[in-house]
Enzyme design. Structure first.
Site, PDB file in Angstrom:
ATOM      1  N   HIS A   1       0.838  -1.203   0.000  1.00 15.72           N
ATOM      2  CA  HIS A   1       0.000   0.000   0.000  1.00 15.72           C
ATOM      3  C   HIS A   1       0.874   1.254   0.000  1.00 15.72           C
ATOM      4  O   HIS A   1       0.618   2.203  -0.745  1.00 15.72           O
ATOM      5  CB  HIS A   1      -0.879   0.055   1.260  1.00 15.72           C
ATOM      6  CG  HIS A   1      -1.927  -0.991   1.354  1.00 15.72           C
ATOM      7  ND1 HIS A   1      -2.058  -1.765   2.485  1.00 15.72           N
ATOM      8  CD2 HIS A   1      -2.893  -1.395   0.504  1.00 15.72           C
ATOM      9  CE1 HIS A   1      -3.083  -2.592   2.323  1.00 15.72           C
ATOM     10  NE2 HIS A   1      -3.595  -2.393   1.109  1.00 15.72           N
TER      11      HIS A   1
ATOM     12  N   LYS B   1     -18.394  -5.739   7.273  1.00 15.79           N
ATOM     13  CA  LYS B   1     -17.201  -6.511   7.618  1.00 15.79           C
ATOM     14  C   LYS B   1     -16.653  -6.048   8.959  1.00 15.79           C
ATOM     15  O   LYS B   1     -16.646  -4.855   9.250  1.00 15.79           O
ATOM     16  CB  LYS B   1     -16.098  -6.308   6.577  1.00 15.79           C
ATOM     17  CG  LYS B   1     -16.243  -7.089   5.317  1.00 15.79           C
ATOM     18  CD  LYS B   1     -15.002  -6.885   4.477  1.00 15.79           C
ATOM     19  CE  LYS B   1     -14.939  -7.828   3.311  1.00 15.79           C
ATOM     20  NZ  LYS B   1     -13.733  -7.609   2.516  1.00 15.79           N
TER      21      LYS B   1
ATOM     22  N   SER C   1      -3.313  -7.411   2.755  1.00 14.36           N
ATOM     23  CA  SER C   1      -3.575  -7.335   4.194  1.00 14.36           C
ATOM     24  C   SER C   1      -4.061  -8.665   4.731  1.00 14.36           C
ATOM     25  O   SER C   1      -3.668  -9.092   5.817  1.00 14.36           O
ATOM     26  CB  SER C   1      -4.622  -6.250   4.486  1.00 14.36           C
ATOM     27  OG  SER C   1      -4.128  -4.980   4.155  1.00 14.36           O
TER      28      SER C   1
ATOM     29  N   ARG D   1      -1.817  -6.007  -8.483  1.00 16.62           N
ATOM     30  CA  ARG D   1      -0.823  -7.026  -8.188  1.00 16.62           C
ATOM     31  C   ARG D   1      -0.733  -8.060  -9.290  1.00 16.62           C
ATOM     32  O   ARG D   1       0.324  -8.625  -9.537  1.00 16.62           O
ATOM     33  CB  ARG D   1      -1.167  -7.734  -6.880  1.00 16.62           C
ATOM     34  CG  ARG D   1      -1.097  -6.836  -5.663  1.00 16.62           C
ATOM     35  CD  ARG D   1      -1.639  -7.555  -4.481  1.00 16.62           C
ATOM     36  NE  ARG D   1      -3.065  -7.799  -4.696  1.00 16.62           N
ATOM     37  CZ  ARG D   1      -3.956  -7.965  -3.744  1.00 16.62           C
ATOM     38  NH1 ARG D   1      -3.592  -7.968  -2.499  1.00 16.62           N
ATOM     39  NH2 ARG D   1      -5.222  -8.159  -4.023  1.00 16.62           N
TER      40      ARG D   1
END
Length: 162
Positions: free
Chosen positions: A17, A41, A127, A90
């Site tokens: 990040h 969440k 993460s 990514r």
């Protein structure tokens, strides 16, 4: 002023990040890191904790600020007067999802999306992966700032994990 938003949940912030935020800070006059409040969440860290970790991690950048938001990203962009979203990619699998989001964002509000390929050092990093490895006692010190590593260890210990 050229202003961009780097959105995410950052639970916790990783060096991947920070790579994208740092690179964006060299391209834009101001970068707003938007920490998503997702009430469906439960994160490992509260939104306030994530904001504080991000503030510490980005304190060396004079043009980065951290804010939370909920709801549509384009509404947040409108509120902070940013016409660009910066997203790190990514892998090819990220692109498929992110392209759809980018097309929706431009259609909804004219907000452009800039995709940055991640540094190969961080191309596998997320993460979720950091939390999973740390939970099982793995060494994630190369993947998060020191203060985040300390917070991660403390939180996991408080939750009865190693």
């Amino acid at each position: 002023m050229r202003r961009a938003v780097c959105p995410g949940s950052f639970d916790p912030v990783t060096n991947g990040h920070l790579d994208i935020i740092g690179r964006a800070s060299r391209l834009f006059d101001e970068v707003i890191v938007g920490v998503l409040i997702n009430q469906s969440k439960t994160g490992l860290f509260t939104v306030d904790e994530r904001i504080e970790m991000l503030r510490e991690a980005t304190s060396g950048y004079g043009n980065v600020r951290i804010e939370s938001f909920q709801g549509l990203l384009v509404d947040f962009c409108r509120t902070v007067q940013a016409a660009v979203v910066v997203k790190g990619l990514r892998a090819v699998s990220d692109f498929d999802y992110e392209l759809k989001m980018a097309q929706m964002n431009i259609g909804l509000a004219g907000v452009e999306t800039l995709f940055m390929p991640t540094n190969p050092l961080y191309s596998f990093l997320s993460s979720s992966l950091v939390k999973e490895v740390a939970k099982w006692g793995g060494d994630v010190s190369a993947h998060v700032p020191d203060h985040v590593l300390d917070a991660l260890r403390d939180r996991l210990a408080a939750n009865g994990v190693r």
